[in-house]
Design an enzyme around this catalytic site. Structure first.
Site, PDB file in Angstrom:
ATOM      1  N   SER A  11      -6.638  57.305 -32.236  1.00 29.78           N
ATOM      2  CA  SER A  11      -7.596  55.887 -32.605  1.00 29.78           C
ATOM      3  C   SER A  11      -8.882  56.658 -33.364  1.00 29.78           C
ATOM      4  CB  SER A  11      -7.830  55.161 -31.554  1.00 29.78           C
ATOM      5  OG  SER A  11      -8.787  53.983 -31.762  1.00 29.78           O
ATOM      6  N   TYR A  67     -10.900  49.636 -42.213  1.00 28.25           N
ATOM      7  CA  TYR A  67     -10.576  50.664 -41.188  1.00 28.25           C
ATOM      8  C   TYR A  67     -10.774  50.198 -39.858  1.00 28.25           C
ATOM      9  CZ  TYR A  67     -11.517  54.934 -38.786  1.00 28.25           C
ATOM     10  OH  TYR A  67     -11.629  55.929 -38.027  1.00 28.25           O
ATOM     11  N   LYS A 103      -8.095  50.281 -36.616  1.00 25.51           N
ATOM     12  CA  LYS A 103      -8.314  51.010 -35.226  1.00 25.51           C
ATOM     13  C   LYS A 103      -8.529  50.115 -34.120  1.00 25.51           C
ATOM     14  CE  LYS A 103      -7.344  54.847 -36.905  1.00 25.51           C
ATOM     15  NZ  LYS A 103      -6.378  55.625 -36.737  1.00 25.51           N
TER      16      LYS A 103
END
Length: 300
Positions: free
Chosen positions: A164, A178, A182
């Site tokens: 992660s 992004y 994640k």
């Protein structure tokens, strides 16, 4: 802060190269008795460093990448099988998993490392690039995991280790894609840890901070349109903040050591931070309210 600046990430992926492992039946038989890790995105950065670390510990390594024909050192390393795997290509995933099991007999650990970071104003991204971020960081991770799980379920053991980021627990401006990917990795990993425990498989989440790897290259995709003047103060402030925070990134070996700990410590711990800045920033985010934390990243 973006560990993907760190990712080894061309390495969203990876033709089977010859391995010295096949040089004798005795050597191959010995390797079949070792534990085996399959790593996505193993050509550079965290993936490559972790491959070498596990190999030094006596493990077999299935080192996957999109362009294995460009790899020489790993292909010549004992007990390392270099093969092609692109996390956005289901056929390559199935082929790599099957080849790895045929070669080493089993897969004990899956390391989902392949990924990259897309940053910039959402408006500036094409839908193609938006989909690519999630296809790589989320759908690809799920596809590789899904391909390995029948094997782990049959052997009633294994580890799924997902890379992660601190960016899966906190956000910065211009990181909608992004951070969205994640946060998804964090959520799906946490949920999977319940269901896979039913047949002896453990899930581990690794949260790197800034790592000395590929920043500014193939693991980081920044998109901006300077004609969108309203966003430019945020862009400048973001790079200033990253510049100040990135003076002391950790070596990829720091993450490899944490991954090793996660699969050998014998605990049910789910989340592992990697790097001093990861510890500091996640503690800071937890301690501060939204207004206080956000103030550091808003245009002055």
């Amino acid at each position: 802060m973006l560990e993907e600046w760190a990712y080894g990430s061309d390495d969203r992926a990876g033709d089977l190269l010859s391995s010295p492992l096949g040089s004798s039946n005795e050597t191959r038989s010995k390797a079949m008795n070792n534990k085996t890790i399959l790593i996505t995105g193993a050509s550079t950065g965290i993936g490559r460093t972790t491959a070498l670390h596990f190999q030094r510990q006596g493990w077999n390594v299935i080192a996957t990448m999109r362009s294995p024909e460009n790899e020489t050192d790993l292909a010549e390393t004992p007990n390392v099988l270099v093969t092609k795997l692109d996390v956005t290509d289901e056929a390559s995933i199935d082929a790599a998993v099957a080849e790895g099991i045929a070669h080493f007999g089993q897969i004990d650990v899956l390391l989902n490392n392949a990924g990259y970071g897309a940053y910039g104003p959402l408006e500036a991204f094409s839908m193609e690039k938006i989909k690519r971020q999630f296809d790589t960081n989320v759908i690809g991770l799920l596809a590789v995991t899904k391909a390995v799980l029948p094997h782990m379920r049959k052997q009633k053991s294994g580890f799924v280790v997902n890379i992660s980021s601190i960016g899966g627990q906190m956000t910065f401006p211009l990181g909608a894609l992004y951070h969205g990917s994640k946060f998804a990795v964090e959520g799906l990993s946490e949920s999977l840890h319940y269901e896979l425990a039913a047949f002896g498989v453990k899930v581990k989440i690794i949260q790197p901070g800034m790592i000395k790897t590929d920043f500014g290259g193939r693991s980081f995709d920044f998109v901006n349109d300077e004609g969108m003047s309203e966003y430019q103060p945020t862009v400048q402030n973001l790079f200033a903040a990253f510049g100040n925070a990135g003076s002391g990134p950790s070596e990829p070996q720091v993450v490899a050591d944490v991954i090793w700990e996660a699969v050998t410590d014998g605990t049910d711990t789910l989340r592992y931070r990697a790097g001093a800045d990861a510890v500091d920033l996640l503690d800071k985010r937890k301690a501060e309210d939204d207004e206080t934390f956000f103030a550091d990243y808003k245009p002055k």
